[in-house]
Scaffold this motif. Structure first.
Motif, PDB file in Angstrom:
ATOM      1  N   THR A  65      -7.227 -22.899   2.112  1.00  0.00           N
ATOM      2  CA  THR A  65      -8.195 -22.596   1.058  1.00  0.00           C
ATOM      3  C   THR A  65      -8.050 -23.570  -0.108  1.00  0.00           C
ATOM      4  OG1 THR A  65      -7.983 -20.282   1.688  1.00  0.00           O
ATOM      5  CG2 THR A  65      -9.090 -20.734  -0.389  1.00  0.00           C
ATOM      6  N   LEU A  66      -6.815 -23.874  -0.416  1.00  0.00           N
ATOM      7  CA  LEU A  66      -6.519 -24.811  -1.504  1.00  0.00           C
ATOM      8  C   LEU A  66      -7.164 -26.178  -1.238  1.00  0.00           C
ATOM      9  CD1 LEU A  66      -4.653 -24.383  -3.978  1.00  0.00           C
ATOM     10  CD2 LEU A  66      -2.839 -25.514  -2.686  1.00  0.00           C
ATOM     11  N   LEU A  67      -7.044 -26.667  -0.014  1.00  0.00           N
ATOM     12  CA  LEU A  67      -7.638 -27.956   0.355  1.00  0.00           C
ATOM     13  C   LEU A  67      -9.155 -27.918   0.186  1.00  0.00           C
ATOM     14  CD1 LEU A  67      -5.709 -28.818   3.656  1.00  0.00           C
ATOM     15  CD2 LEU A  67      -5.666 -30.182   1.553  1.00  0.00           C
ATOM     16  N   THR A 163      -8.886 -20.954  10.115  1.00  0.00           N
ATOM     17  CA  THR A 163      -8.417 -19.892  11.005  1.00  0.00           C
ATOM     18  C   THR A 163      -6.917 -20.030  11.255  1.00  0.00           C
ATOM     19  OG1 THR A 163      -8.704 -18.824  13.171  1.00  0.00           O
ATOM     20  CG2 THR A 163      -8.921 -21.206  13.133  1.00  0.00           C
ATOM     21  N   ASN A 164      -6.281 -18.915  11.572  1.00  0.00           N
ATOM     22  CA  ASN A 164      -4.883 -18.951  12.003  1.00  0.00           C
ATOM     23  C   ASN A 164      -4.802 -19.005  13.527  1.00  0.00           C
ATOM     24  OD1 ASN A 164      -4.310 -18.361   9.289  1.00  0.00           O
ATOM     25  ND2 ASN A 164      -4.374 -16.163   9.691  1.00  0.00           N
ATOM     26  N   ARG A 165      -5.943 -18.782  14.192  1.00  0.00           N
ATOM     27  CA  ARG A 165      -5.936 -18.620  15.649  1.00  0.00           C
ATOM     28  C   ARG A 165      -6.958 -19.529  16.310  1.00  0.00           C
ATOM     29  NH1 ARG A 165      -4.483 -13.808  17.855  1.00  0.00           N
ATOM     30  NH2 ARG A 165      -4.380 -15.183  19.655  1.00  0.00           N
ATOM     31  N   ASN A 195       8.156 -30.454  -3.169  1.00  0.00           N
ATOM     32  CA  ASN A 195       6.955 -30.772  -3.949  1.00  0.00           C
ATOM     33  C   ASN A 195       6.173 -29.536  -4.361  1.00  0.00           C
ATOM     34  OD1 ASN A 195       7.000 -33.514  -4.290  1.00  0.00           O
ATOM     35  ND2 ASN A 195       6.138 -33.910  -2.253  1.00  0.00           N
ATOM     36  N   ILE A 196       6.036 -28.618  -3.419  1.00  0.00           N
ATOM     37  CA  ILE A 196       5.259 -27.407  -3.710  1.00  0.00           C
ATOM     38  C   ILE A 196       5.961 -26.590  -4.805  1.00  0.00           C
ATOM     39  CG2 ILE A 196       4.389 -25.234  -2.743  1.00  0.00           C
ATOM     40  CD1 ILE A 196       4.031 -26.777  -0.056  1.00  0.00           C
ATOM     41  N   LEU A 197       7.286 -26.504  -4.723  1.00  0.00           N
ATOM     42  CA  LEU A 197       8.023 -25.789  -5.783  1.00  0.00           C
ATOM     43  C   LEU A 197       7.801 -26.466  -7.143  1.00  0.00           C
ATOM     44  CD1 LEU A 197      11.389 -24.978  -3.978  1.00  0.00           C
ATOM     45  CD2 LEU A 197       9.767 -23.286  -4.910  1.00  0.00           C
ATOM     46  N   ILE A 199       5.215 -28.303  -8.033  1.00  0.00           N
ATOM     47  CA  ILE A 199       3.824 -28.071  -8.463  1.00  0.00           C
ATOM     48  C   ILE A 199       3.705 -26.709  -9.131  1.00  0.00           C
ATOM     49  CG2 ILE A 199       1.506 -27.529  -7.564  1.00  0.00           C
ATOM     50  CD1 ILE A 199       2.011 -29.819  -5.489  1.00  0.00           C
ATOM     51  N   HIS A 200       4.318 -25.695  -8.519  1.00  0.00           N
ATOM     52  CA  HIS A 200       4.133 -24.349  -9.044  1.00  0.00           C
ATOM     53  C   HIS A 200       5.014 -24.032 -10.246  1.00  0.00           C
ATOM     54  CE1 HIS A 200       1.091 -23.058  -6.315  1.00  0.00           C
ATOM     55  NE2 HIS A 200       1.751 -23.607  -5.318  1.00  0.00           N
ATOM     56  N   SER A 201       5.903 -24.949 -10.591  1.00  0.00           N
ATOM     57  CA  SER A 201       6.691 -24.683 -11.802  1.00  0.00           C
ATOM     58  C   SER A 201       6.485 -25.775 -12.854  1.00  0.00           C
ATOM     59  CB  SER A 201       8.172 -24.527 -11.443  1.00  0.00           C
ATOM     60  OG  SER A 201       8.616 -25.622 -10.688  1.00  0.00           O
ATOM     61  N   GLY A 224       3.641 -22.431   1.828  1.00  0.00           N
ATOM     62  CA  GLY A 224       3.274 -22.759   0.453  1.00  0.00           C
ATOM     63  C   GLY A 224       3.116 -21.508  -0.398  1.00  0.00           C
ATOM     64  N   ALA A 225       2.505 -20.488   0.198  1.00  0.00           N
ATOM     65  CA  ALA A 225       2.299 -19.240  -0.546  1.00  0.00           C
ATOM     66  C   ALA A 225       3.649 -18.595  -0.896  1.00  0.00           C
ATOM     67  CB  ALA A 225       1.436 -18.282   0.273  1.00  0.00           C
ATOM     68  N   ASP A 226       4.611 -18.655   0.028  1.00  0.00           N
ATOM     69  CA  ASP A 226       5.945 -18.097  -0.245  1.00  0.00           C
ATOM     70  C   ASP A 226       6.632 -18.885  -1.367  1.00  0.00           C
ATOM     71  OD1 ASP A 226       5.603 -16.323   1.910  1.00  0.00           O
ATOM     72  OD2 ASP A 226       6.359 -17.816   3.316  1.00  0.00           O
TER      73      ASP A 226
HETATM   74  P1  ATP Z   1      -4.694 -17.922   4.824  1.00  0.00           P
HETATM   75  O1  ATP Z   1      -4.673 -18.439   6.210  1.00  0.00           O
HETATM   76  O2  ATP Z   1      -3.793 -16.743   4.629  1.00  0.00           O
HETATM   77  O3  ATP Z   1      -6.057 -17.746   4.238  1.00  0.00           O
HETATM   78  P2  ATP Z   1      -4.396 -20.447   3.440  1.00  0.00           P
HETATM   79  O4  ATP Z   1      -3.844 -21.450   4.354  1.00  0.00           O
HETATM   80  O5  ATP Z   1      -5.836 -20.506   3.103  1.00  0.00           O
HETATM   81  O6  ATP Z   1      -3.956 -19.020   3.921  1.00  0.00           O
HETATM   82  P3  ATP Z   1      -4.011 -20.719   0.652  1.00  0.00           P
HETATM   83  O7  ATP Z   1      -4.855 -19.555   0.267  1.00  0.00           O
HETATM   84  O8  ATP Z   1      -4.571 -22.056   0.436  1.00  0.00           O
HETATM   85  O9  ATP Z   1      -3.526 -20.553   2.124  1.00  0.00           O
HETATM   86  O10 ATP Z   1      -2.601 -20.628  -0.066  1.00  0.00           O
HETATM   87  C1  ATP Z   1      -2.245 -19.516  -0.844  1.00  0.00           C
HETATM   88  C2  ATP Z   1      -1.522 -20.001  -2.083  1.00  0.00           C
HETATM   89  O11 ATP Z   1      -0.276 -20.574  -1.702  1.00  0.00           O
HETATM   90  C3  ATP Z   1      -2.265 -21.112  -2.796  1.00  0.00           C
HETATM   91  O12 ATP Z   1      -3.146 -20.611  -3.774  1.00  0.00           O
HETATM   92  C4  ATP Z   1      -1.120 -21.877  -3.424  1.00  0.00           C
HETATM   93  O13 ATP Z   1      -0.716 -21.260  -4.613  1.00  0.00           O
HETATM   94  C5  ATP Z   1      -0.009 -21.749  -2.426  1.00  0.00           C
HETATM   95  N1  ATP Z   1       0.051 -22.882  -1.483  1.00  0.00           N
HETATM   96  C6  ATP Z   1      -0.121 -22.833  -0.140  1.00  0.00           C
HETATM   97  N2  ATP Z   1       0.007 -24.033   0.423  1.00  0.00           N
HETATM   98  C7  ATP Z   1       0.258 -24.899  -0.577  1.00  0.00           C
HETATM   99  C8  ATP Z   1       0.490 -26.303  -0.649  1.00  0.00           C
HETATM  100  N3  ATP Z   1       0.473 -27.086   0.459  1.00  0.00           N
HETATM  101  N4  ATP Z   1       0.707 -26.854  -1.855  1.00  0.00           N
HETATM  102  C9  ATP Z   1       0.723 -26.084  -2.969  1.00  0.00           C
HETATM  103  N5  ATP Z   1       0.526 -24.766  -2.972  1.00  0.00           N
HETATM  104  C10 ATP Z   1       0.296 -24.152  -1.798  1.00  0.00           C
END
Ligand code: ATP
Length: 270
Positions: A65-67, A163-165, A195-197, A199-201, A224-226
């Motif tokens: 979703t972020l992308l 999708t996850n599947r 990097n993700i850590l 970004i989020h801090s 990334g979400a974790d």
């Molecule tokens: P789902 O399959 O559950 O819909 P998704 O792949 O669309 O998941 P996102 O909604 O993009 O995942 O990610 C959820 C949150 O996790 C993002 O809003 C962001 O805060 C963080 N996140 C996930 N992946 C990344 C990443 N590669 N870089 C930075 N943050 C990330």
């Protein structure tokens, strides 16, 4: 917009700097979504049609979703998001109409990027054709395919689905002229996790002892979400203890907390 299964956002505030790792995936989206919207003439000059749609697949929380939001931001396109499972649950009997409305809106507000999350909920291979609910899902999918076939790939609409599947999808959806680009979005490796850590801090007040490399080594199974949850939780701990800044101790504690939740989830799986 009145249709509540859609979320329409005129301009996104997320960009590619907010995405950790995923450089190749970003490049794919630039070529298949951004360039066609911003430089349609380059495609015309060379004589190729850009893809209409890109399918992102991979584990939950990896940044799909972020992308999609980041590429919408770069193109200043209207971002319309729908969730496949909500389409089915909320609009029983009306999924096909909603898909129609969705494309109407995308046309009116173009340039636009239509993001369909949980595509598998409407585009799985049919298990049981005689079941009424399945038939309804089938109609929704048919409408989606018809809409995709009906618009011109040189126009100002792009579709991104997630999708996850991948394995359950109806192959019809992947035919040329539909989702003809499939992009895998992997779990983050060690470097991406650090990097993700970061970004989020990046707006947090961090102590000098915070060691992102070490934290990245401790979070092998984190998405990334974790990692986002770990950074937020570390911040909460610092607030709770009324600290001036967030120290490594806070990160270690939040990491333990989030990782142990992940492990107990793993154990619940069959
Ligand atoms: P789902 O399959 O559950 O819909 P998704 O792949 O669309 O998941 P996102 O909604 O993009 O995942 O990610 C959820 C949150 O996790 C993002 O809003 C962001 O805060 C963080 N996140 C996930 N992946 C990344 C990443 N590669 N870089 C930075 N943050 C990330």
């Amino acid at each position: 917009p009145t249709v509540s299964a859609m979320e329409v956002v005129e301009a996104q505030d997320v960009d590619f700097n907010d995405v950790g790792g995923l450089d190749e995936q970003i490049q794919e989206l630039i070529e298949s979504v951004e360039l066609p919207l911003l430089k349609p003439d380059s495609f015309a000059r060379i004589g190729i049609s850009p893809p209409k749609g890109v399918l992102l697949y991979g584990e939950p929380g990896t940044g799909k979703t972020l992308l999609a939001k980041a590429v919408a931001h770069r193109t200043q396109a209207t971002f319309v998001r729908v969730v496949g499972s909500e389409l089915i649950q909320k609009y029983i009997g009306d999924g096909a109409k909603l898909v129609r409305d969705l494309f109407d809106m995308a046309r009116k507000k173009s340039p636009s990027i239509l993001f369909i999350d949980e595509l598998d909920a409407i585009a799985s291979r049919r298990l049981n054709d005689t079941n009424g609910a399945d038939r309804e899902v089938q109609r929704t999918l048919m409408q989606l395919l018809a809409e995709m076939d009906g618009f011109d790939s040189r126009g100002e609409i792009r579709i991104i689905a997630a999708t996850n599947r991948l394995d359950v999808l109806d192959p019809a959806i992947l035919r040329p002229g539909r989702f003809d680009r499939v992009v895998y979005v992997p779990m983050p490796d060690e470097e991406a996790r650090a990097n993700i850590l970061k970004i989020h801090s990046r707006y947090m007040n961090l102590g000098e002892d915070v060691d992102f490399k070490k934290l990245a080594r401790m979070t092998e199974t984190a998405s990334g979400a974790d990692l986002n949850a770990i950074a937020m939780e570390a911040g909460m701990l610092a607030v709770r203890f009324d600290k001036e800044s967030i120290g490594m101790q806070d990160f270690l504690e939040s990491t333990r907390k989030v990782m142990s939740k992940l492990e107990s989830k793993q154990e619940e799986l069959p």
